[in-house]
Design a protein around this motif. Structure first.
Motif, mmCIF file in Angstrom:
data_model
loop_
_atom_site.group_PDB
_atom_site.id
_atom_site.type_symbol
_atom_site.label_atom_id
_atom_site.label_comp_id
_atom_site.label_asym_id
_atom_site.label_seq_id
_atom_site.Cartn_x
_atom_site.Cartn_y
_atom_site.Cartn_z
ATOM 1 N N ARG A 78 -9.980 -0.711 -1.997
ATOM 2 C CA ARG A 78 -10.409 0.552 -2.092
ATOM 3 C C ARG A 78 -9.636 1.285 -3.179
ATOM 4 O O ARG A 78 -10.098 2.138 -3.787
ATOM 5 N N HIS A 79 -8.533 0.837 -3.436
ATOM 6 C CA HIS A 79 -7.433 1.522 -4.138
ATOM 7 C C HIS A 79 -7.641 0.900 -5.712
ATOM 8 O O HIS A 79 -7.103 1.336 -6.652
ATOM 9 N N GLU A 86 -8.698 -2.564 2.213
ATOM 10 C CA GLU A 86 -7.815 -1.393 1.580
ATOM 11 C C GLU A 86 -7.316 -1.601 0.166
ATOM 12 O O GLU A 86 -7.310 -0.512 -0.662
ATOM 13 N N ARG A 121 -5.283 -6.870 4.959
ATOM 14 C CA ARG A 121 -5.562 -5.463 4.148
ATOM 15 C C ARG A 121 -6.470 -5.468 3.140
ATOM 16 O O ARG A 121 -6.514 -4.513 2.291
ATOM 17 N N LEU A 151 0.762 -1.098 -0.102
ATOM 18 C CA LEU A 151 -0.059 0.066 -0.161
ATOM 19 C C LEU A 151 0.803 1.324 0.042
ATOM 20 O O LEU A 151 0.471 2.450 0.054
#
Length: 210
Positions: free
Chosen positions: A60-61, A57, A54, A23
């Motif tokens: 989301r990206h 997350e 994760r 990330l």
């Protein structure tokens, strides 16, 4: 030609980095996103990201990408094998082969993936079931596995990404050589991150990450 999927392994624990490396920003994008974009640009389908703790997350990206599938591997701490198996299970029955990406290699050039696909399509009728790039003589990633080998890959264990299958089936392996060793570099430490950013800036153009 039949469909070729992508399995992006993004569940590593980043022990040497000291924080979730996939990330971390790399030239303005999360590190793992380069593998995702490379798979999309190559027209691979389906594209499956396998993450660990994760996963939310990561997703989301990639919210701006259509048709990206995320799989949370709750057993990710057991090693790479469990993530690979989760990804291949998602691709099984939907593609003739899968290209397995390591999500910490942002410099893999589009030509690498295109050549892997081209050589697979060219040599499959000769019995080739694995296609792997070689950078300045060093075996690297991403690696294509034909669906004929998925069942065998279900039996690997621990932190293995298919090495035993590669050794066992050398006669089914086709190697594609590339002169640029930088394309095969991965990021494990903060020093690696800084080094590859400098390389990417210097390369720019076609060789740089997109």
């Amino acid at each position: 030609m039949g469909a070729i999927g992508a399995v992006i392994l993004a569940a590593g624990m980043s022990r040497r980095m000291g924080q979730p490396k996939l990330l971390l920003p790399f030239l303005g994008k999360p590190l793992f996103r380069y593998s995702v974009d490379a798979a999309i640009q190559a027209g691979l389908q389906p594209v499956v990201i396998v993450g660990g703790s994760r996963m939310e997350e990561l997703l989301r990206h990639v919210a701006d990408c259509a048709d990206i599938e995320g799989i949370e591997n709750k057993d990710y701490q057991s090693g790479m094998a469990s993530s690979l198996q989760a990804g291949l299970q998602a691709v099984k029955g939907r593609a003739n082969a899968a290209i397995v990406f390591l999500a910490d290699q942002p410099l893999v050039a589009p030509v690498v993936i295109n050549e892997i696909v081209r050589h697979y399509n060219l040599h499959r009728h000769e019995g080739i079931r694995i296609v792997r790039p070689e950078y300045q003589g060093r075996p690297g990633h991403p690696v294509l596995f034909d669906a004929d080998l998925f069942a065998e890959l279900e039996h690997i264990q621990g932190d293995e990404g298919g090495k035993s299958i590669l050794i066992k089936h050398r006669s089914l392996l086709h190697v594609v050589p590339f002169a640029n060793e930088q394309w095969g570099m991965d990021i494990d430490t903060p020093d690696d991150l800084r080094k590859l950013e400098k390389i990417a800036y210097a390369a720019g153009g076609e060789d740089g990450p997109k």
